[in-house]
Design a protein around this motif. Structure first.
Motif, PDB file in Angstrom:
ATOM      1  N   GLU A   1       0.840  -1.192   0.000  1.00 35.29           N
ATOM      2  CA  GLU A   1       0.000   0.000   0.000  1.00 35.29           C
ATOM      3  C   GLU A   1       0.879   1.247   0.000  1.00 35.29           C
ATOM      4  OE1 GLU A   1      -3.805  -1.872   2.465  1.00 35.29           O
ATOM      5  OE2 GLU A   1      -2.559  -0.304   3.382  1.00 35.29           O
ATOM      6  N   ARG A   2       0.541   2.197  -0.845  1.00 36.23           N
ATOM      7  CA  ARG A   2       1.283   3.456  -0.920  1.00 36.23           C
ATOM      8  C   ARG A   2       0.290   4.601  -0.735  1.00 36.23           C
ATOM      9  NH1 ARG A   2       3.171   2.669  -5.402  1.00 36.23           N
ATOM     10  NH2 ARG A   2       1.943   4.065  -6.734  1.00 36.23           N
ATOM     11  N   GLU A   3       0.356   5.244   0.421  1.00 37.29           N
ATOM     12  CA  GLU A   3      -0.587   6.309   0.760  1.00 37.29           C
ATOM     13  C   GLU A   3      -0.113   7.634   0.181  1.00 37.29           C
ATOM     14  OE1 GLU A   3      -2.702   8.227   4.764  1.00 37.29           O
ATOM     15  OE2 GLU A   3      -1.508   6.381   4.895  1.00 37.29           O
ATOM     16  N   THR A   4      -1.053   8.461  -0.236  1.00 36.95           N
ATOM     17  CA  THR A   4      -0.750   9.784  -0.786  1.00 36.95           C
ATOM     18  C   THR A   4      -1.314  10.852   0.135  1.00 36.95           C
ATOM     19  OG1 THR A   4      -0.776   8.967  -3.072  1.00 36.95           O
ATOM     20  CG2 THR A   4      -1.123  11.326  -2.755  1.00 36.95           C
ATOM     21  N   SER A   5      -0.503  11.843   0.472  1.00 36.66           N
ATOM     22  CA  SER A   5      -0.977  12.936   1.324  1.00 36.66           C
ATOM     23  C   SER A   5      -1.887  13.865   0.522  1.00 36.66           C
ATOM     24  CB  SER A   5       0.207  13.713   1.895  1.00 36.66           C
ATOM     25  OG  SER A   5       1.010  14.239   0.856  1.00 36.66           O
ATOM     26  N   PHE A   6      -2.797  14.552   1.230  1.00 34.88           N
ATOM     27  CA  PHE A   6      -3.791  15.393   0.549  1.00 34.88           C
ATOM     28  C   PHE A   6      -4.325  16.435   1.517  1.00 34.88           C
ATOM     29  CE2 PHE A   6      -6.048  12.071   2.695  1.00 34.88           C
ATOM     30  CZ  PHE A   6      -7.179  12.691   3.195  1.00 34.88           C
ATOM     31  N   ASN A   7      -5.039  17.408   0.960  1.00 33.05           N
ATOM     32  CA  ASN A   7      -5.756  18.414   1.750  1.00 33.05           C
ATOM     33  C   ASN A   7      -7.216  18.394   1.335  1.00 33.05           C
ATOM     34  OD1 ASN A   7      -3.463  19.547   3.136  1.00 33.05           O
ATOM     35  ND2 ASN A   7      -2.900  20.541   1.195  1.00 33.05           N
TER      36      ASN A   7
ATOM     37  N   VAL B   1       0.597  15.392  -4.898  1.00 34.09           N
ATOM     38  CA  VAL B   1       1.102  15.184  -6.266  1.00 34.09           C
ATOM     39  C   VAL B   1       0.089  14.311  -7.004  1.00 34.09           C
ATOM     40  CG1 VAL B   1       3.558  15.410  -5.693  1.00 34.09           C
ATOM     41  CG2 VAL B   1       2.452  13.167  -5.539  1.00 34.09           C
ATOM     42  N   ALA B   2       0.054  14.477  -8.315  1.00 33.51           N
ATOM     43  CA  ALA B   2      -0.832  13.622  -9.103  1.00 33.51           C
ATOM     44  C   ALA B   2      -0.286  12.198  -9.072  1.00 33.51           C
ATOM     45  CB  ALA B   2      -0.924  14.128 -10.534  1.00 33.51           C
ATOM     46  N   ALA B   3      -1.065  11.291  -8.520  1.00 33.37           N
ATOM     47  CA  ALA B   3      -0.604   9.914  -8.367  1.00 33.37           C
ATOM     48  C   ALA B   3      -1.726   8.963  -8.740  1.00 33.37           C
ATOM     49  CB  ALA B   3      -0.160   9.652  -6.927  1.00 33.37           C
TER      50      ALA B   3
ATOM     51  N   ALA C   1      -6.779   5.180 -11.099  1.00 31.86           N
ATOM     52  CA  ALA C   1      -7.125   6.487 -11.644  1.00 31.86           C
ATOM     53  C   ALA C   1      -6.081   7.500 -11.189  1.00 31.86           C
ATOM     54  CB  ALA C   1      -8.512   6.922 -11.182  1.00 31.86           C
ATOM     55  N   LYS C   2      -5.636   8.352 -12.109  1.00 31.12           N
ATOM     56  CA  LYS C   2      -4.606   9.350 -11.801  1.00 31.12           C
ATOM     57  C   LYS C   2      -5.181  10.751 -11.977  1.00 31.12           C
ATOM     58  CE  LYS C   2       0.203  10.587 -12.784  1.00 31.12           C
ATOM     59  NZ  LYS C   2       1.414  10.278 -13.596  1.00 31.12           N
ATOM     60  N   TYR C   3      -5.463  11.399 -10.842  1.00 27.76           N
ATOM     61  CA  TYR C   3      -5.994  12.760 -10.835  1.00 27.76           C
ATOM     62  C   TYR C   3      -5.346  13.538  -9.697  1.00 27.76           C
ATOM     63  CZ  TYR C   3      -9.732  11.023 -13.889  1.00 27.76           C
ATOM     64  OH  TYR C   3     -10.435  10.468 -14.924  1.00 27.76           O
ATOM     65  N   THR C   4      -5.359  14.857  -9.857  1.00 24.53           N
ATOM     66  CA  THR C   4      -4.881  15.728  -8.777  1.00 24.53           C
ATOM     67  C   THR C   4      -5.985  15.967  -7.747  1.00 24.53           C
ATOM     68  OG1 THR C   4      -3.387  16.823 -10.334  1.00 24.53           O
ATOM     69  CG2 THR C   4      -3.815  17.962  -8.265  1.00 24.53           C
ATOM     70  N   TYR C   5      -7.242  15.956  -8.218  1.00 22.59           N
ATOM     71  CA  TYR C   5      -8.386  16.217  -7.351  1.00 22.59           C
ATOM     72  C   TYR C   5      -9.352  15.026  -7.395  1.00 22.59           C
ATOM     73  CZ  TYR C   5      -6.772  21.059  -7.810  1.00 22.59           C
ATOM     74  OH  TYR C   5      -6.021  22.205  -7.822  1.00 22.59           O
ATOM     75  N   PHE C   6      -9.886  14.699  -6.224  1.00 23.43           N
ATOM     76  CA  PHE C   6     -10.963  13.712  -6.120  1.00 23.43           C
ATOM     77  C   PHE C   6     -12.109  14.360  -5.350  1.00 23.43           C
ATOM     78  CE2 PHE C   6      -7.476  10.873  -7.064  1.00 23.43           C
ATOM     79  CZ  PHE C   6      -8.065   9.890  -7.842  1.00 23.43           C
ATOM     80  N   ARG C   7     -13.326  14.164  -5.845  1.00 19.17           N
ATOM     81  CA  ARG C   7     -14.498  14.746  -5.184  1.00 19.17           C
ATOM     82  C   ARG C   7     -15.509  13.650  -4.879  1.00 19.17           C
ATOM     83  NH1 ARG C   7     -17.539  19.518  -8.274  1.00 19.17           N
ATOM     84  NH2 ARG C   7     -18.230  17.783  -9.611  1.00 19.17           N
ATOM     85  N   ILE C   8     -15.925  13.606  -3.617  1.00 20.80           N
ATOM     86  CA  ILE C   8     -16.913  12.634  -3.171  1.00 20.80           C
ATOM     87  C   ILE C   8     -18.225  13.357  -2.913  1.00 20.80           C
ATOM     88  CG2 ILE C   8     -17.543  11.030  -1.318  1.00 20.80           C
ATOM     89  CD1 ILE C   8     -14.587  10.535  -0.858  1.00 20.80           C
ATOM     90  N   CYS C   9     -19.306  12.796  -3.445  1.00 22.66           N
ATOM     91  CA  CYS C   9     -20.649  13.299  -3.158  1.00 22.66           C
ATOM     92  C   CYS C   9     -21.422  12.220  -2.419  1.00 22.66           C
ATOM     93  CB  CYS C   9     -21.381  13.671  -4.449  1.00 22.66           C
ATOM     94  SG  CYS C   9     -23.107  14.164  -4.194  1.00 22.66           S
ATOM     95  N   ILE C  10     -21.855  12.517  -1.191  1.00 23.66           N
ATOM     96  CA  ILE C  10     -22.590  11.563  -0.368  1.00 23.66           C
ATOM     97  C   ILE C  10     -24.057  11.983  -0.336  1.00 23.66           C
ATOM     98  CG2 ILE C  10     -22.830  10.533   1.930  1.00 23.66           C
ATOM     99  CD1 ILE C  10     -19.900  11.135   2.414  1.00 23.66           C
ATOM    100  N   LYS C  11     -24.933  11.100  -0.798  1.00 25.00           N
ATOM    101  CA  LYS C  11     -26.376  11.356  -0.768  1.00 25.00           C
ATOM    102  C   LYS C  11     -26.921  10.876   0.562  1.00 25.00           C
ATOM    103  CE  LYS C  11     -26.590  10.751  -5.782  1.00 25.00           C
ATOM    104  NZ  LYS C  11     -27.165   9.990  -6.919  1.00 25.00           N
ATOM    105  N   ALA C  12     -27.161  11.816   1.472  1.00 31.30           N
ATOM    106  CA  ALA C  12     -27.593  11.474   2.829  1.00 31.30           C
ATOM    107  C   ALA C  12     -28.639  12.461   3.300  1.00 31.30           C
ATOM    108  CB  ALA C  12     -26.395  11.479   3.786  1.00 31.30           C
TER     109      ALA C  12
END
Length: 411
Positions: free
Chosen positions: A86-92, A111-113, A171-182
């Motif tokens: 497992e290789r974890e990527t740091s993010f904000n 970084v884009a990973a 998948a290789k992206y700089t940004y990931f967006r999660i939408c939770i339907k709750a």
């Protein structure tokens, strides 16, 4: 002078023969190895060896014999289990918003990973939400990665189950967006984005004659007993189960350690092997540390639910392989095992694994046979069970009695 030399040579010959026998005579079984032509060879350990060898395989040895000479062959024991990295990527987290479509969380990677997994943790203990995952390289144009993905958490007196891990294709992206339907604000405690890779090992399918299934209405359980016959290394189990509705059932896998007779027949003592949850949300395959087993019991907790339908079971185990270095090719080699309380050998090979060839010719492993040099360890009898000691002791007592009687008659 010639006599002394002959005596010396004879002594050396005898000690050499005794040394040869002493090296192999503590191992009860052997299997001939055929095909030694170079310095490096591999050999696969037959499953039948596990029945006679020690549980940790500490008693495996390879010896080569030529006349009265014997040599020990160093080896490295490996098993072909899957290796997960497992290789974890740091993010904000740069955005937390919501609208009529749901609650959004946007992660910006340092970084884009290339990633394939996001693990989420929430403060809520009970929820059932749908999730959409998107990726972007500019935070403007978004691409769908997952749609209508279900995450779930249930915690009550009967169940403690969570499935909050997003699994997706690389998948290789700089940004990931999660939408939770709750219907409520999800309280995100933590998140991890990472790349998980599995280096596939060689799993060998384990055949078994069948299984016995019992639905225990009183204890609200389903019991599945599997008899594997021989002792084999097991590291994978797959349960093909069905239900008309979604399900999540706690279950455990146990293996028999010993058996005993009762009025109701043979009963078994079991030890834990794996505990988890059977869920309609996850693929029903389970991996655990390789363990030598011959009989399994699977217990599924149904509580007040209808028992699941079990269609089939699949078992697999790793292949155990020895990689050995042979110094001479003109010896007769054999694999020895069956020594009680053996200590695992310590060879220098383990410090130079990077110099071991990647490709090796596999040796042919012969059928099991009794080692003709095997000498069963002698069981020392208690001192007073030895007749010689008893006769000596009686002689001493009679002599003492006679001595004192003589003294008394002369006094």
């Amino acid at each position: 002078m010639m006599l002394k030399q002959k005596i010396k040579l004879t002594a050396i010959f005898i000690l050499g023969a005794l040394g040869l026998k002493a090296q192999t005579n503590q191992f009860q079984y052997q299997r001939d190895l055929k095909g030694v032509t170079t310095n490096w060879h591999s050999l696969q350990i037959p499953n039948q060896v596990f029945k006679k060898a020690n549980a940790g395989l500490e008693d495996l040895r390879i010896y080569g014999i030529k006349g009265k000479d014997t040599i020990e062959v160093p080896y490295i024991l490996e098993q072909s289990a899957n290796q997960v990295t497992e290789r974890e990527t740091s993010f904000n987290i740069i955005n937390q918003t919501h609208n009529q479509n749901g609650y959004y969380y946007t992660f910006q990677a340092s970084v884009a990973a290339t990633l394939n997994q996001i693990r989420l943790s929430f403060k809520q203990a009970n929820f059932d939400w749908k999730v959409a995952l998107e990726g972007s390289n500019n935070n403007t144009e978004w691409f769908t990665v997952l749609k209508d993905y279900r995450i779930l958490s249930i915690k009550n007196n009967n169940t403690d189950y969570q499935f909050t891990q997003l699994n997706f294709a690389d998948a290789k992206y700089t940004y990931f967006r999660i939408c939770i339907k709750a219907n409520e604000q999800p309280e995100l405690n933590a998140a991890k984005i990472l790349k998980a890779d599995t280096l596939k090992g060689i799993d060998a399918a384990i055949p078994f004659s069948g299984y016995q299934l019992q639905n225990d209405a009183k204890n609200k359980q389903t019991l599945v007993d599997i008899n594997l016959g021989d002792i084999v290394p097991l590291s994978y189990l797959k349960l093909n189960v069905q239900s008309d509705f979604d399900f999540y059932r706690a279950f455990k896998i146990e293996f028999a350690t010993d058996s005993f007779k009762t009025d109701k027949g043979i009963q078994y003592n079991y030890a834990p092997l794996y505990e988890g949850t059977l869920s309609s949300l996850e693929f029903p395959e389970f991996r655990f540390k390789s363990t030598l087993v011959s009989r399994l019991r699977i217990t599924i907790e149904n509580n007040d639910n209808k028992p699941l339908r079990l269609n089939s079971i699949a078992l697999k185990g790793p292949v155990y392989e020895l990689m050995a270095r042979f110094e001479k090719t003109d010896y007769n080699y054999a694999l020895y095992y069956g020594k009680k309380e053996a200590v695992a050998p310590s060879y220098e090979l383990k410090n130079f694994e990077n110099k071991i060839p990647m490709e090796m010719t596999a040796l042919t492993v012969g059928e099991e046979k009794i080692n003709p040099a095997f000498a069963a360890p002698k069981i020392e009898k208690p001192l007073f069970e030895n007749k010689l000691w008893l006769w000596c002791l009686m002689g001493i007592i009679i002599s003492l009695l006679g001595f004192f009687a003589y003294k008394m008659l002369n006094s």
